[in-house]
Each structure stands twice: as structure tokens, then as C-alpha cells.
Design an enzyme around this catalytic site. Structure first.
Site, PDB file in Angstrom:
ATOM      1  N   GLY A  47     -42.071  -7.818   7.537  1.00  0.00           N
ATOM      2  CA  GLY A  47     -42.702  -8.294   6.292  1.00  0.00           C
ATOM      3  C   GLY A  47     -42.435  -9.780   6.123  1.00  0.00           C
ATOM      4  O   GLY A  47     -42.046 -10.248   5.061  1.00  0.00           O
ATOM      5  N   THR A  50     -45.080 -13.458   3.851  1.00  0.00           N
ATOM      6  CA  THR A  50     -45.252 -13.922   2.463  1.00  0.00           C
ATOM      7  C   THR A  50     -43.997 -13.547   1.663  1.00  0.00           C
ATOM      8  O   THR A  50     -43.129 -12.825   2.143  1.00  0.00           O
ATOM      9  CB  THR A  50     -46.475 -13.241   1.779  1.00  0.00           C
ATOM     10  OG1 THR A  50     -46.311 -11.830   1.853  1.00  0.00           O
ATOM     11  CG2 THR A  50     -47.790 -13.621   2.434  1.00  0.00           C
ATOM     12  N   PHE A  73     -48.584  -7.826   8.608  1.00  0.00           N
ATOM     13  CA  PHE A  73     -49.910  -7.232   8.727  1.00  0.00           C
ATOM     14  C   PHE A  73     -50.883  -8.143   8.000  1.00  0.00           C
ATOM     15  O   PHE A  73     -51.032  -8.050   6.782  1.00  0.00           O
ATOM     16  CB  PHE A  73     -49.886  -5.839   8.088  1.00  0.00           C
ATOM     17  CG  PHE A  73     -50.881  -4.867   8.672  1.00  0.00           C
ATOM     18  CD1 PHE A  73     -51.729  -5.219   9.711  1.00  0.00           C
ATOM     19  CD2 PHE A  73     -50.961  -3.572   8.174  1.00  0.00           C
ATOM     20  CE1 PHE A  73     -52.629  -4.316  10.246  1.00  0.00           C
ATOM     21  CE2 PHE A  73     -51.866  -2.654   8.703  1.00  0.00           C
ATOM     22  CZ  PHE A  73     -52.697  -3.032   9.741  1.00  0.00           C
ATOM     23  N   GLU A  74     -51.491  -9.054   8.725  1.00  0.00           N
ATOM     24  CA  GLU A  74     -52.354 -10.067   8.103  1.00  0.00           C
ATOM     25  C   GLU A  74     -53.710 -10.108   8.785  1.00  0.00           C
ATOM     26  O   GLU A  74     -53.852  -9.713   9.938  1.00  0.00           O
ATOM     27  CB  GLU A  74     -51.676 -11.452   8.182  1.00  0.00           C
ATOM     28  CG  GLU A  74     -50.327 -11.535   7.485  1.00  0.00           C
ATOM     29  CD  GLU A  74     -50.406 -11.391   5.968  1.00  0.00           C
ATOM     30  OE1 GLU A  74     -51.507 -11.546   5.402  1.00  0.00           O
ATOM     31  OE2 GLU A  74     -49.360 -11.097   5.350  1.00  0.00           O
ATOM     32  N   ALA A 111     -46.358  -2.133  10.765  1.00  0.00           N
ATOM     33  CA  ALA A 111     -44.920  -1.953  11.014  1.00  0.00           C
ATOM     34  C   ALA A 111     -44.483  -0.500  10.900  1.00  0.00           C
ATOM     35  O   ALA A 111     -43.430  -0.131  11.408  1.00  0.00           O
ATOM     36  CB  ALA A 111     -44.107  -2.798  10.024  1.00  0.00           C
ATOM     37  N   TYR A 234     -41.735   1.056 -14.185  1.00  0.00           N
ATOM     38  CA  TYR A 234     -41.164   0.567 -12.926  1.00  0.00           C
ATOM     39  C   TYR A 234     -39.955   1.400 -12.494  1.00  0.00           C
ATOM     40  O   TYR A 234     -40.076   2.335 -11.718  1.00  0.00           O
ATOM     41  CB  TYR A 234     -40.847  -0.948 -12.974  1.00  0.00           C
ATOM     42  CG  TYR A 234     -40.610  -1.468 -11.564  1.00  0.00           C
ATOM     43  CD1 TYR A 234     -41.644  -2.021 -10.821  1.00  0.00           C
ATOM     44  CD2 TYR A 234     -39.380  -1.296 -10.946  1.00  0.00           C
ATOM     45  CE1 TYR A 234     -41.457  -2.407  -9.501  1.00  0.00           C
ATOM     46  CE2 TYR A 234     -39.175  -1.667  -9.627  1.00  0.00           C
ATOM     47  CZ  TYR A 234     -40.210  -2.228  -8.915  1.00  0.00           C
ATOM     48  OH  TYR A 234     -40.010  -2.587  -7.603  1.00  0.00           O
ATOM     49  N   LYS A 243     -37.465   3.209  -4.845  1.00  0.00           N
ATOM     50  CA  LYS A 243     -36.354   2.247  -4.747  1.00  0.00           C
ATOM     51  C   LYS A 243     -35.004   2.974  -4.728  1.00  0.00           C
ATOM     52  O   LYS A 243     -34.087   2.565  -4.020  1.00  0.00           O
ATOM     53  CB  LYS A 243     -36.425   1.217  -5.879  1.00  0.00           C
ATOM     54  CG  LYS A 243     -37.607   0.238  -5.767  1.00  0.00           C
ATOM     55  CD  LYS A 243     -37.592  -0.547  -4.462  1.00  0.00           C
ATOM     56  CE  LYS A 243     -38.637  -1.650  -4.430  1.00  0.00           C
ATOM     57  NZ  LYS A 243     -38.745  -2.279  -3.085  1.00  0.00           N
ATOM     58  N   VAL A 273     -43.807 -13.858  -9.028  1.00  0.00           N
ATOM     59  CA  VAL A 273     -45.228 -13.667  -8.757  1.00  0.00           C
ATOM     60  C   VAL A 273     -45.429 -13.572  -7.245  1.00  0.00           C
ATOM     61  O   VAL A 273     -45.151 -14.524  -6.513  1.00  0.00           O
ATOM     62  CB  VAL A 273     -46.052 -14.860  -9.297  1.00  0.00           C
ATOM     63  CG1 VAL A 273     -47.535 -14.635  -9.025  1.00  0.00           C
ATOM     64  CG2 VAL A 273     -45.789 -15.073 -10.773  1.00  0.00           C
TER      65      VAL A 273
END
Ligand code: NAD
Ligand code: NA
Length: 395
Positions: A47, A50, A73-74, A111, A234, A243, A273
């Protein structure tokens, strides 16, 4: 071509290679002036293109001259169609790293798949031998299980009860109430399958069994907790269950690495952000108020400042400051009582009319467009740019 932002809902469909490059170079500069003593030397970042993963790659490479392999993964560019921002970020990072004599290669693909894991292992064996750190920083809405082929979709929903609270459309600035229905069926299990710890453990098991992890190896995955305001959707919602699973997996990983004195950690990071977080309801309103308060206090951080502090004041300072659940906390400034009390006060007052003054909606928007290489200082957006940028270390 001339590239302009084209937004649809919470995403931007275009990205600007020069703006992305400028963002990467700024992060590199920040780390060059804040190097890591005894930092990592050979690092795999899953990852890596970004957000927190990119910041981790830059901190490793420029903080302690680490060789880095990035997995992501782009979408590559095609003539007349810009790539996704993580593509341009990775191109900029690897171009600069190679100029500076640093090893940097990457693998673009899923991945979660056995193929990408095998390809990454082979690259480690061929080029690096053993690695001393793996950063796990995936954020994905879907996962195809590599053994069964089953495709899981994660959802962002409360558990048990409907959640109703305010949110903001950060494009228009309109604050309004939204309701999110509770999850149903297999939503919890599916979300755990995508964003829980199973895939992280699969990576570490594979690398361990192939004997490519060095003595004192560390692996870190990223988590989030956040305030009571967002808790129902969340941390106590479906994503929170994932999580919880990720955090429990850290202990399993540590157990599995005893013979090499390896450690698995979770670091709880600050709300920022990113492409992942802008899609979560209520979070954009919370972030715009949080940014205002933290900037006023002089303690605002972006991804690079967060990861620099994770490396320099926790992981490589031999001072993990673990919480009662065994987690590293670099959300400590966000979660300070005085900060949270101020955000809660502002939350009660936040309306479409008040938000431009009491919140940092501009900061939110700037950060959002920056993710795609837009609104970046010093970039001339009227200038023709080549969208067909290659990633020099791409395998
Ligand atoms: P991000 O969207 O910026 O980065 C996600 C990365 O995952 C990208 O490099 C992307 O290419 C890669 N990726 C996604 N699906 C993939 C796949 N199938 N195969 C390979 N690569 C894939 O996200 P982020 O906000 O940096 O999130 C990273 C982690 O940090 C997540 O676990 C997230 O929950 C956590 N976190 C985020 C925040 C926040 O506010 N943004 C706060 C705390 C923790
Ligand atoms: Na990331």
C-alpha cells in the site's frame, strides 16, 4: 495535455503528474531534515503509493537510506487519460530515489492475491536477501480471497442501531443530517475479511517460511480509533470490527516470529484526508473541525509528519509508549482532552452558515485536491504536461 480536476462524488477522476511529483518532493525534503537514527534498511511497503503507506516508504528511504519495494494497485495512464495519483506518486518517488542512488522497485497489482505475493517474494530473494521491516497500509473496499476465490465487500455501517448525525458535503459546504441504517447479513464478517488482519498475516507467514525476515524484524499496520462522535459508524461499526481483528493479528504475528525476535505492531494514526477517509460519512465534518483546532494549537500534522514521528519517536527510539491494548498511539495529539472538548463544542454549532468560520473547510478541500496533485503550490496548471509517465522501478 492540460489536466484539470474532474470530481464525481467523493472521488476525483483525474490527477496531475507534476502536482503529485511536487507533493512527493516536499515529503522527501521534510524527511531529509528529520532523519531516523538506526532506522530500517530493507523495507517492503504494502500500500506504498498514497497516504500513510507512501509516507512510510519516503520515511524509510530518506530517513535511513533504506532500499524499498512498494506494492500497490494503481491505474496506469493511457493516451489522453491520466493515471491514478498513486501511479504518479510512485513514478516521482522512484525517479528521485534512483537519482539519489537508492534501491527502489515496485509491483502494481492485487496485494491480496497469491500471484502478487509470490512475485514480491521473488523480488526480495533476488535483490534484497532479507528485509527488516514490512509496513502494511492497504485501504480497499473489496478483497478476493486467494484460496477460495470468494469476493468480499467491506461496508461502513453501524451495528445494531441506525446512526444519525451531521455531515458535510465538502464540495458544496452544505451541512446536513444523514442516517445510516445498521449492517445486516454477513456485513461484519465481510468487512473483517477485507480490512481485518488475515491478509497481513498471510504476507508475514509467507515471508517467514521463505526465511527472508531478518533478526529483530518489525511489521506495522495502521489503525484508527477517533472520537465518540464517530464511534457508532467507525470504531463500534463494521470497520471497527475489522480494526479489532487487525489489532489482534499483531499479537499473533509477534507470537509467530519469536525465534527471530520479530514483532508485529499496530500504530493508531490521526484522522487525515485521504482517498479512503473522504468516502466515510461524518468523517469530513469531523476532520474540518479537527484541522481548525489542531492548526490553532500548532499541532496539525499530515501523513509525513505522522510517520516521521512514528519512526523517530516510537519505533526506532526504543520508546513505543504502548497503550493498555498494546498499540502505538500517534493519534495522541488528536485525542488530547482539550482538543476533543473543543471539537465537540464546535460540532454542536456547525451549520452550513457557520462552518466556513468555525471549521477548516478550505484546508479539507485543499488536502483533498492535493491528493490528486491539484492546488499544489508552485505548479503551473496551464502548462502542457505529459500524462504518459513511467514508474522506473516497476517490475
Ligand atoms: P490510501 O487510500 O491513501 O492508501 C491505500 C493504499 O493501498 C494505496 O497505496 C493503494 O494503491 C493500495 N491498495 C488498495 N487496494 C490494494 C490492493 N488490492 N492491492 C494492492 N494495493 C492496494 O489509504 P490511507 O488512508 O493511507 O490508509 C492506509 C491505512 O491507514 C488503512 O489501514 C487505514 O485504515 C489507516 N488509517 C487511515 C487514517 C485516515 O484518516 N486516512 C487514519 C488512521 C489509519
Ligand atoms: Na497508504
Amino acid at each position: 495535455m492540460i489536466i484539470e480536476p474532474k470530481t464525481r462524488g467523493f472521488i476525483c477522476l483525474t490527477s496531475h503528474p507534476v502536482g503529485c511529483e511536487q507533493n512527493v518532493l516536499s515529503q522527501i525534503d521534510y524527511i531529509k531534515s528529520n532523519p531516523t537514527t538506526n532506522g530500517p534498511k530493507k523495507v517492503l511497503v504494502i500500500g506504498a503509493s498514497t497516504g500513510f503507506g507512501l509516507a512510510s516508504r519516503i520515511t524509510s528511504a530518506y530517513g535511513s537510506n533504506a532500499s524499498t519495494i512498494g506494492v500497490f494497485f494503481e491505474k496506469p495512464p493511457t493516451e489522453g487519460r491520466p493515471a491514478s495519483p498513486g501511479w504518479y506518486n510512485s513514478a516521482a518517488f522512484e525517479t528521485q530515489a534512483h537519482k539519489d542512488g537508492l534501491y527502489a522497485k515496485s509491483i502494481n497489482g492485487d496485494a491480496f492475491s497469491n500471484e502478487i505475493k509470490a512475485q514480491t517474494l521473488k523480488l526480495i530473494q533476488d535483490d534484497l536477501g532479507k528485509i527488516d521491516m514490512v509496513i502494511y497500509s492497504l485501504a480497499s473496499p473489496v478483497r478476493t480471497h486467494p484460496d477460495t476465490g470468494e469476493r468480499f465487500k467491506s461496508v461502513l455501517k453501524p451495528i445494531g442501531e441506525t446512526f444519525t448525525n451531521n455531515t458535510v458535503d465538502f464540495h458544496t459546504g452544505v451541512v446536513k443530517e444523514i442516517s445510516i441504517e445498521p449492517c445486516s447479513g454477513d456485513d461484519i464478517d465481510n468487512t473483517i475479511a477485507v480490512m481485518g488482519g488475515e491478509d497481513w498475516k498471510m504476507w508475514i507467514d509467507l515471508l517467514k517460511s521463505a526465511d527472508v525476515l531478518s533478526e529483530d524484524f518489525k511489521t506495522v499496520a495502521y489503525s484508527y480509533i477517533g472520537p465518540s462522535l464517530t464511534e457508532a459508524v467507525y470504531r463500534k461499526g463494521t470497520i471497527g470490527r475489522a480494526k479489532d481483528h487487525l489489532e489482534a493479528t499483531a499479537f499473533e504475528i509477534t507470537d509467530s516470529l519469536k525465534d527471530i525476535n520479530g514483532k508485529g505492531y499496530v500504530s493508531v494514526n490521526k484522522a487525515l484526508v485521504t482517498q479512503a477517509s473522504s468516502a466515510i460519512p461524518v468523517i469530513p465534518l469531523y476532520i474540518s473541525l479537527l484541522y481548525k483546532v489542531m492548526k490553532e494549537e500548532g499541532i496539525h500534522e499530515g501523513c509525513i509528519e505522522q510517520i516521521e514521528r512514528l519512526f523517530n519517536e516510537r519505533l526506532y527510539a526504543e520508546d513505543l509508549q504502548l497503550d493498555a491494548e498494546g498499540r502505538i498511539r500517534i493519534d495522541d495529539w488528536e485525542m488530547r482532552d482539550d482538543i476533543q472538548a473543543k471539537v465537540l463544542e464546535l460540532w454542536k454549532e456547525a451549520t452550513t452558515e457557520t462552518l466556513p468560520n468555525i471549521g477548516d473547510l478550505d484546508g479539507y478541500k485543499t488536502d483533498f485536491f492535493n491528493l490528486f496533485g491539484f492546488n499544489v503550490d508552485g505548479v503551473d496548471y496551464d502548462k502542457d504536461v505529459n500524462e504518459m509517465v513511467a514508474i522506473p522501478g516497476l517490475q
